[in-house]
Design a protein around this motif. Structure first.
Motif, mmCIF file in Angstrom:
data_model
loop_
_atom_site.group_PDB
_atom_site.id
_atom_site.type_symbol
_atom_site.label_atom_id
_atom_site.label_comp_id
_atom_site.label_asym_id
_atom_site.label_seq_id
_atom_site.Cartn_x
_atom_site.Cartn_y
_atom_site.Cartn_z
ATOM 1 N N LEU A 273 0.836 -1.195 0.000
ATOM 2 C CA LEU A 273 0.000 0.000 0.000
ATOM 3 C C LEU A 273 0.875 1.252 0.000
ATOM 4 C CD1 LEU A 273 -2.849 1.307 0.288
ATOM 5 C CD2 LEU A 273 -2.547 1.140 2.763
ATOM 6 N N ARG A 274 1.875 1.270 0.861
ATOM 7 C CA ARG A 274 2.754 2.436 0.925
ATOM 8 C C ARG A 274 3.524 2.614 -0.384
ATOM 9 N NH1 ARG A 274 4.997 6.093 4.302
ATOM 10 N NH2 ARG A 274 7.119 6.754 3.815
ATOM 11 N N ASN A 275 4.004 1.526 -0.944
ATOM 12 C CA ASN A 275 4.773 1.612 -2.186
ATOM 13 C C ASN A 275 3.921 2.163 -3.323
ATOM 14 O OD1 ASN A 275 7.153 1.222 -3.734
ATOM 15 N ND2 ASN A 275 6.263 -0.639 -4.590
ATOM 16 N N THR A 276 2.662 1.736 -3.389
ATOM 17 C CA THR A 276 1.769 2.250 -4.420
ATOM 18 C C THR A 276 1.538 3.743 -4.240
ATOM 19 O OG1 THR A 276 0.617 0.155 -4.836
ATOM 20 C CG2 THR A 276 -0.591 2.173 -5.301
ATOM 21 N N LEU A 277 1.217 4.150 -3.015
ATOM 22 C CA LEU A 277 0.867 5.544 -2.763
ATOM 23 C C LEU A 277 2.074 6.471 -2.828
ATOM 24 C CD1 LEU A 277 -1.597 5.070 0.233
ATOM 25 C CD2 LEU A 277 -2.202 5.578 -2.144
ATOM 26 N N TYR A 278 3.195 6.036 -2.254
ATOM 27 C CA TYR A 278 4.340 6.923 -2.077
ATOM 28 C C TYR A 278 5.397 6.778 -3.174
ATOM 29 C CZ TYR A 278 2.686 8.306 2.542
ATOM 30 O OH TYR A 278 1.953 8.834 3.581
ATOM 31 N N SER A 279 5.268 5.758 -4.024
ATOM 32 C CA SER A 279 6.232 5.571 -5.108
ATOM 33 C C SER A 279 5.534 5.575 -6.472
ATOM 34 C CB SER A 279 6.997 4.253 -4.918
ATOM 35 O OG SER A 279 7.924 4.064 -5.965
ATOM 36 N N ARG A 280 4.645 4.601 -6.714
ATOM 37 C CA ARG A 280 3.996 4.538 -8.023
ATOM 38 C C ARG A 280 3.185 5.800 -8.322
ATOM 39 N NH1 ARG A 280 3.630 -0.918 -6.298
ATOM 40 N NH2 ARG A 280 4.467 -2.409 -7.829
ATOM 41 N N TYR A 281 2.343 6.204 -7.369
ATOM 42 C CA TYR A 281 1.503 7.379 -7.600
ATOM 43 C C TYR A 281 2.322 8.679 -7.618
ATOM 44 C CZ TYR A 281 -3.081 5.037 -7.268
ATOM 45 O OH TYR A 281 -4.202 4.277 -7.500
ATOM 46 N N LYS A 282 3.423 8.721 -6.880
ATOM 47 C CA LYS A 282 4.258 9.924 -6.845
ATOM 48 C C LYS A 282 4.843 10.236 -8.222
ATOM 49 C CE LYS A 282 5.049 11.739 -2.588
ATOM 50 N NZ LYS A 282 5.099 13.166 -2.250
ATOM 51 N N LYS A 283 5.017 9.183 -9.025
ATOM 52 C CA LYS A 283 5.611 9.362 -10.347
ATOM 53 C C LYS A 283 4.608 9.840 -11.397
ATOM 54 C CE LYS A 283 8.937 5.671 -9.372
ATOM 55 N NZ LYS A 283 9.343 4.281 -9.699
ATOM 56 N N LEU A 284 3.322 9.838 -11.045
ATOM 57 C CA LEU A 284 2.290 10.219 -12.005
ATOM 58 C C LEU A 284 2.102 11.724 -12.039
ATOM 59 C CD1 LEU A 284 -0.403 7.509 -11.102
ATOM 60 C CD2 LEU A 284 1.317 7.417 -12.930
ATOM 61 N N SER A 285 1.492 12.213 -13.114
ATOM 62 C CA SER A 285 1.216 13.643 -13.234
ATOM 63 C C SER A 285 0.279 14.101 -12.132
ATOM 64 C CB SER A 285 0.577 13.942 -14.597
ATOM 65 O OG SER A 285 0.058 15.264 -14.621
ATOM 66 N N LYS A 286 0.633 15.199 -11.476
ATOM 67 C CA LYS A 286 -0.206 15.740 -10.404
ATOM 68 C C LYS A 286 -1.477 16.362 -10.961
ATOM 69 C CE LYS A 286 2.878 14.506 -7.434
ATOM 70 N NZ LYS A 286 3.809 13.886 -8.387
ATOM 71 N N GLU A 287 -1.571 16.493 -12.290
ATOM 72 C CA GLU A 287 -2.767 17.046 -12.921
ATOM 73 C C GLU A 287 -3.840 15.989 -13.163
ATOM 74 O OE1 GLU A 287 -3.396 20.373 -13.560
ATOM 75 O OE2 GLU A 287 -1.615 20.495 -12.268
ATOM 76 N N LEU A 288 -3.505 14.727 -12.972
ATOM 77 C CA LEU A 288 -4.507 13.673 -13.123
ATOM 78 C C LEU A 288 -5.635 13.882 -12.118
ATOM 79 C CD1 LEU A 288 -2.288 10.480 -13.509
ATOM 80 C CD2 LEU A 288 -3.707 11.516 -15.294
ATOM 81 N N VAL A 289 -6.866 13.696 -12.565
ATOM 82 C CA VAL A 289 -8.022 13.785 -11.677
ATOM 83 C C VAL A 289 -8.292 12.401 -11.099
ATOM 84 C CG1 VAL A 289 -10.489 14.286 -11.513
ATOM 85 C CG2 VAL A 289 -9.005 15.716 -12.959
ATOM 86 N N VAL A 290 -8.203 12.285 -9.794
ATOM 87 C CA VAL A 290 -8.409 11.004 -9.117
ATOM 88 C C VAL A 290 -9.898 10.712 -9.013
ATOM 89 C CG1 VAL A 290 -8.084 9.708 -6.975
ATOM 90 C CG2 VAL A 290 -6.270 11.209 -7.822
ATOM 91 N N LEU A 291 -10.286 9.537 -9.486
ATOM 92 C CA LEU A 291 -11.668 9.063 -9.418
ATOM 93 C C LEU A 291 -11.657 7.733 -8.667
ATOM 94 C CD1 LEU A 291 -12.749 9.791 -13.110
ATOM 95 C CD2 LEU A 291 -13.306 11.147 -11.081
ATOM 96 N N PRO A 292 -12.008 7.728 -7.386
ATOM 97 C CA PRO A 292 -11.921 6.509 -6.576
ATOM 98 C C PRO A 292 -13.141 5.602 -6.761
ATOM 99 C CG PRO A 292 -12.632 8.347 -5.225
ATOM 100 C CD PRO A 292 -12.398 8.906 -6.598
ATOM 101 N N ALA A 293 -13.075 4.418 -6.167
ATOM 102 C CA ALA A 293 -14.183 3.464 -6.232
ATOM 103 C C ALA A 293 -15.153 3.629 -5.070
ATOM 104 C CB ALA A 293 -13.658 2.026 -6.264
ATOM 105 N N HIS A 294 -14.801 4.488 -4.091
ATOM 106 C CA HIS A 294 -15.687 4.760 -2.960
ATOM 107 C C HIS A 294 -15.483 6.188 -2.456
ATOM 108 C CE1 HIS A 294 -15.829 0.298 -2.629
ATOM 109 N NE2 HIS A 294 -17.013 0.515 -2.093
ATOM 110 N N PHE A 295 -16.477 6.691 -1.750
ATOM 111 C CA PHE A 295 -16.278 7.856 -0.902
ATOM 112 C C PHE A 295 -16.739 7.459 0.494
ATOM 113 C CE2 PHE A 295 -20.673 8.312 -2.262
ATOM 114 C CZ PHE A 295 -21.329 8.821 -1.149
ATOM 115 N N MET A 296 -16.243 8.183 1.500
ATOM 116 C CA MET A 296 -16.507 7.786 2.877
ATOM 117 C C MET A 296 -17.598 8.624 3.522
ATOM 118 S SD MET A 296 -14.393 5.425 2.832
ATOM 119 C CE MET A 296 -14.090 5.387 1.056
ATOM 120 N N VAL A 297 -17.518 9.952 3.331
ATOM 121 C CA VAL A 297 -18.477 10.874 3.947
ATOM 122 C C VAL A 297 -18.943 11.865 2.895
ATOM 123 C CG1 VAL A 297 -17.548 10.662 6.287
ATOM 124 C CG2 VAL A 297 -16.582 12.367 4.741
ATOM 125 N N MET A 298 -20.114 12.477 3.142
ATOM 126 C CA MET A 298 -20.713 13.366 2.160
ATOM 127 C C MET A 298 -19.824 14.573 1.860
ATOM 128 S SD MET A 298 -23.488 11.902 1.213
ATOM 129 C CE MET A 298 -24.244 13.241 0.304
#
Length: 375
Positions: A273-298
């Protein structure tokens, strides 16, 4: 005065448009505490139905005058009876059609944006459960990602768009709800894709989602690029769509991160989990719009009811992305795991195709809140 039904769709619009709403929830207290209708302008109280069998006179002072009241129960029947009693007292009363089961099943499509070559991207928001799924439409073809079990909604939406469903993808093996992906693919004659590390020994055919795999949609060649991103499950896979959007599955949310423990392997998967978030995702463009599979609160939803943020914003604001010390990250993640989703092992088995449940059993299993995140 008479009582009026309110559909889950109508309720969703009131929640998103922030209309003042007072709800009398007559379910048992433990059900109400665990999961209820929420929203910025929603006020609710819980008075279990059995306290109202002899009438509503004793609780009228807790219910505001001069504004409509929505009575909610699990399935509908109890709310109708309480609504009728309140109407006899001169109150303007609605009841939720189908109860909280209908609220759990409601899907609300929101257009996220236009894609290259006249394509479109839609997010299907399941307000009552926190699930988010997606449809890409381009030149008469459609791709669906992380579909819920309400398959007719996607099939009808694609029909209205004049699109043939060519591909159906799941970012991972879901453990908090039942995937409709395989069923939609079978109904539409499309291809079902699943991360192979999440699909060991499944009894059905699928195409493996592997790192770097590209799927095109329509003549405009909108690419969906698969990025292996384990941590929530061993096979979790993210998608980059049209070089503009990052579909993060259950790895990264607007205000939280994914949990690594639904296979009982939190200590093993927290590093992934840490490697994905702190390494793989860090290398991606910060302009990408994140669209998750869930939201937690309104509060995570935008004004139009969608859940979407730029990756750069999340690296600044999401606390789960700002724990520099690896030991501290491991301790915070494994030490703050929320309760397991209801029936999560059965969800896994159904989605693996090794367990069968009828439609009503599936609805019952899904009743309750989303518990995919670590806040």
């Amino acid at each position: 005065m008479s009582i009026t039904p309110m559909s889950a769709k109508q309720l969703a619009e009131k929640v998103i448009t922030k209309e003042n709403l007072f709800i009398l929830d007559v379910r048992n207290t433990d059900s109400y505490v665990d999961w209820k209708v929420e929203g910025e302008k929603v006020q609710s109280i819980n008075i279990p139905y059995f306290h109202l069998l002899d009438g509503v006179e004793a609780v009228l002072e807790q219910i505001p005058e001069g504004q409509p009241i929505l009575v909610v129960c699990a399935k509908e029947g109890s709310s109708v009876m309480v609504a009728e009693m309140l109407a006899e007292e001169g109150r303007e009363v609605f009841y939720l059609q189908g109860g909280m089961k209908a609220w759990s099943d409601n899907l609300r499509p929101v257009k996220i944006g236009d894609l290259n070559g006249n394509g479109e991207l839609y997010q299907f928001v399941r307000l009552g459960k926190g699930c988010l799924s997606y449809m890409i439409v381009s030149h008469g073809e459609a791709v669906i990602i992380d579909a819920t079990r309400m398959t007719d909604v996607y099939l009808e939406f694609a029909r209205l768009k004049g699109a043939e469903i060519k591909h159906v993808l799941d970012t991972h093996l879901h453990a908090d709800h039942i995937s409709g992906g395989r069923k939609i693919a079978e109904a539409a004659g499309g291809v079902y894709w699943l991360p192979p590390k999440d699909a060991v020994d499944v009894p059905f055919e699928y195409e493996p989602l592997e790192d770097g795999k590209k799927i095109t949609v329509g003549a405009s060649v909108i690419e969906i690029q698969a990025i292996y991103s384990p941590g929530h499950t061993i096979g979790s896979t993210s998608f980059i769509v049209d070089h503009s959007y990052l579909l993060s599955g259950d790895i990264l949310f607007v205000d939280s991160i994914g949990r690594p423990d639904l296979a009982g392997l939190a200590e093993d998967w927290v590093g992934d989990l840490r490697n994905t978030l702190y390494s793989r995702y860090k290398k991606l463009s910060k302009e990408l719009v994140v669209l998750p599979a869930h939201f937690m609160v309104m509060e995570e939803l935008n004004e139009d009811g969608s859940a979407a943020r730029k990756l750069g914003e999340l690296f600044k604001e999401n606390h789960g992305l700002n724990i520099e010390d690896e030991k501290e990250f491991r301790e915070k993640v494994t030490g703050n795991l929320p309760p397991q989703p209801n029936s999560y092992q059965e969800f896994r088995e159904i989605n693996l195709g090794i367990l069968e449940k009828d439609e009503e059993e599936q609805r019952e299993m899904e009743i309750g809140p989303n518990r995919c995140a670590i806040r």
